[in-house]
Design a protein around this motif. Structure first.
Motif, PDB file in Angstrom:
ATOM      1  N   VAL A   4       0.832  -1.203   0.000  1.00  0.00           N
ATOM      2  CA  VAL A   4       0.000   0.000   0.000  1.00  0.00           C
ATOM      3  C   VAL A   4       0.867   1.254   0.000  1.00  0.00           C
ATOM      4  O   VAL A   4       0.608   2.211  -0.739  1.00  0.00           O
ATOM      5  CB  VAL A   4      -0.957  -0.014   1.211  1.00  0.00           C
ATOM      6  N   SER A   5       1.913   1.271   0.802  1.00  0.00           N
ATOM      7  CA  SER A   5       2.790   2.445   0.841  1.00  0.00           C
ATOM      8  C   SER A   5       3.545   2.625  -0.467  1.00  0.00           C
ATOM      9  O   SER A   5       3.715   3.749  -0.952  1.00  0.00           O
ATOM     10  CB  SER A   5       3.755   2.358   2.022  1.00  0.00           C
ATOM     11  N   MET A   6       3.999   1.526  -1.079  1.00  0.00           N
ATOM     12  CA  MET A   6       4.684   1.622  -2.373  1.00  0.00           C
ATOM     13  C   MET A   6       3.738   2.112  -3.459  1.00  0.00           C
ATOM     14  O   MET A   6       4.111   2.943  -4.296  1.00  0.00           O
ATOM     15  CB  MET A   6       5.282   0.260  -2.762  1.00  0.00           C
ATOM     16  N   LEU A   7       2.516   1.608  -3.446  1.00  0.00           N
ATOM     17  CA  LEU A   7       1.533   2.021  -4.435  1.00  0.00           C
ATOM     18  C   LEU A   7       1.173   3.500  -4.268  1.00  0.00           C
ATOM     19  O   LEU A   7       1.054   4.232  -5.260  1.00  0.00           O
ATOM     20  CB  LEU A   7       0.283   1.146  -4.320  1.00  0.00           C
ATOM     21  N   SER A   8       1.058   3.944  -3.035  1.00  0.00           N
ATOM     22  CA  SER A   8       0.752   5.363  -2.814  1.00  0.00           C
ATOM     23  C   SER A   8       1.915   6.254  -3.245  1.00  0.00           C
ATOM     24  O   SER A   8       1.707   7.343  -3.781  1.00  0.00           O
ATOM     25  CB  SER A   8       0.379   5.611  -1.355  1.00  0.00           C
ATOM     26  N   MET A   9       3.141   5.829  -3.039  1.00  0.00           N
ATOM     27  CA  MET A   9       4.301   6.597  -3.492  1.00  0.00           C
ATOM     28  C   MET A   9       4.354   6.663  -5.019  1.00  0.00           C
ATOM     29  O   MET A   9       4.652   7.719  -5.594  1.00  0.00           O
ATOM     30  CB  MET A   9       5.601   5.968  -2.954  1.00  0.00           C
ATOM     31  N   ILE A  10       4.046   5.579  -5.689  1.00  0.00           N
ATOM     32  CA  ILE A  10       4.031   5.561  -7.157  1.00  0.00           C
ATOM     33  C   ILE A  10       2.956   6.501  -7.683  1.00  0.00           C
ATOM     34  O   ILE A  10       3.198   7.288  -8.603  1.00  0.00           O
ATOM     35  CB  ILE A  10       3.833   4.116  -7.675  1.00  0.00           C
ATOM     36  N   ILE A  11       1.795   6.454  -7.083  1.00  0.00           N
ATOM     37  CA  ILE A  11       0.703   7.344  -7.503  1.00  0.00           C
ATOM     38  C   ILE A  11       1.072   8.798  -7.240  1.00  0.00           C
ATOM     39  O   ILE A  11       0.823   9.677  -8.069  1.00  0.00           O
ATOM     40  CB  ILE A  11      -0.609   6.949  -6.792  1.00  0.00           C
ATOM     41  N   PHE A  12       1.697   9.066  -6.115  1.00  0.00           N
ATOM     42  CA  PHE A  12       2.114  10.421  -5.776  1.00  0.00           C
ATOM     43  C   PHE A  12       3.112  10.964  -6.802  1.00  0.00           C
ATOM     44  O   PHE A  12       2.962  12.076  -7.317  1.00  0.00           O
ATOM     45  CB  PHE A  12       2.723  10.422  -4.370  1.00  0.00           C
ATOM     46  N   PHE A  13       4.133  10.182  -7.112  1.00  0.00           N
ATOM     47  CA  PHE A  13       5.134  10.643  -8.079  1.00  0.00           C
ATOM     48  C   PHE A  13       4.549  10.765  -9.479  1.00  0.00           C
ATOM     49  O   PHE A  13       4.859  11.701 -10.213  1.00  0.00           O
ATOM     50  CB  PHE A  13       6.351   9.708  -8.079  1.00  0.00           C
ATOM     51  N   PHE A  14       3.701   9.836  -9.868  1.00  0.00           N
ATOM     52  CA  PHE A  14       3.081   9.885 -11.195  1.00  0.00           C
ATOM     53  C   PHE A  14       2.196  11.120 -11.344  1.00  0.00           C
ATOM     54  O   PHE A  14       2.243  11.801 -12.373  1.00  0.00           O
ATOM     55  CB  PHE A  14       2.272   8.600 -11.428  1.00  0.00           C
ATOM     56  N   SER A  15       1.429  11.444 -10.321  1.00  0.00           N
ATOM     57  CA  SER A  15       0.572  12.633 -10.399  1.00  0.00           C
ATOM     58  C   SER A  15       1.399  13.908 -10.415  1.00  0.00           C
ATOM     59  O   SER A  15       1.075  14.869 -11.120  1.00  0.00           O
ATOM     60  CB  SER A  15      -0.427  12.643  -9.252  1.00  0.00           C
ATOM     61  N   ASN A  16       2.496  13.963  -9.654  1.00  0.00           N
ATOM     62  CA  ASN A  16       3.367  15.134  -9.685  1.00  0.00           C
ATOM     63  C   ASN A  16       4.040  15.308 -11.037  1.00  0.00           C
ATOM     64  O   ASN A  16       4.187  16.428 -11.528  1.00  0.00           O
ATOM     65  CB  ASN A  16       4.417  15.066  -8.579  1.00  0.00           C
ATOM     66  N   ILE A  17       4.449  14.223 -11.655  1.00  0.00           N
ATOM     67  CA  ILE A  17       5.054  14.297 -12.989  1.00  0.00           C
ATOM     68  C   ILE A  17       4.035  14.814 -14.000  1.00  0.00           C
ATOM     69  O   ILE A  17       4.347  15.672 -14.835  1.00  0.00           O
ATOM     70  CB  ILE A  17       5.616  12.916 -13.400  1.00  0.00           C
ATOM     71  N   LEU A  18       2.799  14.332 -13.919  1.00  0.00           N
ATOM     72  CA  LEU A  18       1.758  14.816 -14.829  1.00  0.00           C
ATOM     73  C   LEU A  18       1.467  16.299 -14.615  1.00  0.00           C
ATOM     74  O   LEU A  18       1.240  17.048 -15.582  1.00  0.00           O
ATOM     75  CB  LEU A  18       0.490  13.993 -14.666  1.00  0.00           C
ATOM     76  N   MET A  19       1.451  16.760 -13.369  1.00  0.00           N
ATOM     77  CA  MET A  19       1.219  18.184 -13.110  1.00  0.00           C
ATOM     78  C   MET A  19       2.360  19.044 -13.653  1.00  0.00           C
ATOM     79  O   MET A  19       2.129  20.113 -14.213  1.00  0.00           O
ATOM     80  CB  MET A  19       1.036  18.428 -11.607  1.00  0.00           C
ATOM     81  N   LEU A  20       3.608  18.573 -13.508  1.00  0.00           N
ATOM     82  CA  LEU A  20       4.734  19.325 -14.044  1.00  0.00           C
ATOM     83  C   LEU A  20       4.695  19.380 -15.570  1.00  0.00           C
ATOM     84  O   LEU A  20       4.967  20.432 -16.165  1.00  0.00           O
ATOM     85  CB  LEU A  20       6.052  18.699 -13.580  1.00  0.00           C
ATOM     86  N   ILE A  21       4.356  18.297 -16.210  1.00  0.00           N
ATOM     87  CA  ILE A  21       4.255  18.281 -17.672  1.00  0.00           C
ATOM     88  C   ILE A  21       3.167  19.229 -18.143  1.00  0.00           C
ATOM     89  O   ILE A  21       3.360  20.003 -19.086  1.00  0.00           O
ATOM     90  CB  ILE A  21       4.006  16.837 -18.171  1.00  0.00           C
ATOM     91  N   SER A  22       2.018  19.215 -17.488  1.00  0.00           N
ATOM     92  CA  SER A  22       0.930  20.112 -17.892  1.00  0.00           C
ATOM     93  C   SER A  22       1.283  21.571 -17.631  1.00  0.00           C
ATOM     94  O   SER A  22       0.890  22.458 -18.377  1.00  0.00           O
ATOM     95  CB  SER A  22      -0.364  19.732 -17.181  1.00  0.00           C
ATOM     96  N   PHE A  23       2.048  21.846 -16.579  1.00  0.00           N
ATOM     97  CA  PHE A  23       2.459  23.215 -16.288  1.00  0.00           C
ATOM     98  C   PHE A  23       3.388  23.753 -17.377  1.00  0.00           C
ATOM     99  O   PHE A  23       3.257  24.893 -17.824  1.00  0.00           O
ATOM    100  CB  PHE A  23       3.150  23.267 -14.926  1.00  0.00           C
ATOM    101  N   PHE A  24       4.335  22.943 -17.840  1.00  0.00           N
ATOM    102  CA  PHE A  24       5.279  23.402 -18.844  1.00  0.00           C
ATOM    103  C   PHE A  24       4.682  23.445 -20.240  1.00  0.00           C
ATOM    104  O   PHE A  24       5.111  24.237 -21.081  1.00  0.00           O
ATOM    105  CB  PHE A  24       6.530  22.534 -18.844  1.00  0.00           C
ATOM    106  N   LEU A  25       3.681  22.628 -20.519  1.00  0.00           N
ATOM    107  CA  LEU A  25       3.100  22.590 -21.851  1.00  0.00           C
ATOM    108  C   LEU A  25       1.914  23.527 -22.034  1.00  0.00           C
ATOM    109  O   LEU A  25       1.449  23.713 -23.157  1.00  0.00           O
ATOM    110  CB  LEU A  25       2.660  21.160 -22.194  1.00  0.00           C
ATOM    111  N   SER A  26       1.428  24.109 -20.968  1.00  0.00           N
ATOM    112  CA  SER A  26       0.256  24.976 -21.090  1.00  0.00           C
ATOM    113  C   SER A  26       0.618  26.280 -21.774  1.00  0.00           C
ATOM    114  O   SER A  26       1.742  26.764 -21.682  1.00  0.00           O
ATOM    115  CB  SER A  26      -0.350  25.247 -19.721  1.00  0.00           C
ATOM    116  N   LYS A  27      -0.355  26.849 -22.477  1.00  0.00           N
ATOM    117  CA  LYS A  27      -0.152  28.107 -23.196  1.00  0.00           C
ATOM    118  C   LYS A  27      -0.766  29.250 -22.395  1.00  0.00           C
ATOM    119  O   LYS A  27      -1.616  29.981 -22.871  1.00  0.00           O
ATOM    120  CB  LYS A  27      -0.807  28.034 -24.570  1.00  0.00           C
ATOM    121  N   LYS A  28      -0.333  29.389 -21.182  1.00  0.00           N
ATOM    122  CA  LYS A  28      -0.916  30.383 -20.284  1.00  0.00           C
ATOM    123  C   LYS A  28      -0.236  31.732 -20.486  1.00  0.00           C
ATOM    124  O   LYS A  28       0.978  31.836 -20.464  1.00  0.00           O
ATOM    125  CB  LYS A  28      -0.753  29.923 -18.838  1.00  0.00           C
TER     126      LYS A  28
END
Length: 117
Positions: A4-28
């Motif tokens: 459970v702890s490993m799965l939560s860490m994977i989900i945490f890192f995956f969501s942070n990576i997706l947020m960083l990608i969307s931040f850099f690719l946005s046309k704001k």
């Protein structure tokens, strides 16, 4: 528990990576002229959109909303008349109505109910 702890860490890192990608690719654009201008049915405004509003009108609307909510609280009192003790119902409704009357008397004393000054 380790899974459970490993799965939560994977989900945490995956969501942070997706947020960083969307931040850099946005046309704001922070200072876009169209977004900073007021919207008036798709046209440019004819006058300033930052005109001052009447504070007295705002206070009248707040008073109206307060008493509108209080009216909505009175309606269930009528329907519970048949199912409750008459003395308890009378006591609670008189306390509630006294508070309402004291509030409107206070607003009347402060001249908040006069529309024109």
């Amino acid at each position: 528990m380790l899974i459970v702890s490993m799965l939560s860490m994977i989900i945490f890192f995956f969501s942070n990576i997706l947020m960083l990608i969307s931040f850099f690719l946005s046309k704001k654009s922070n200072m876009d002229r169209e977004k900073c201008s007021p919207f008036e049915c798709g046209f440019d405004p004819k006058s300033s959109a930052r005109i001052p509003f009447s504070l007295h009108f705002f206070l009248i609307t707040v008073i109206f909303l307060i008493f509108d909510v209080e009216i909505a609280l009175i309606f269930p009192m009528i329907s519970t008349f048949k199912f409750t003790n008459l003395i308890f119902w009378t006591f609670t409704s008189m306390i509630f109505l006294t508070i309402l009357l004291l509030g409107i008397y206070h607003e009347w004393n402060q001249n908040m109910l006069n529309w024109t000054n």
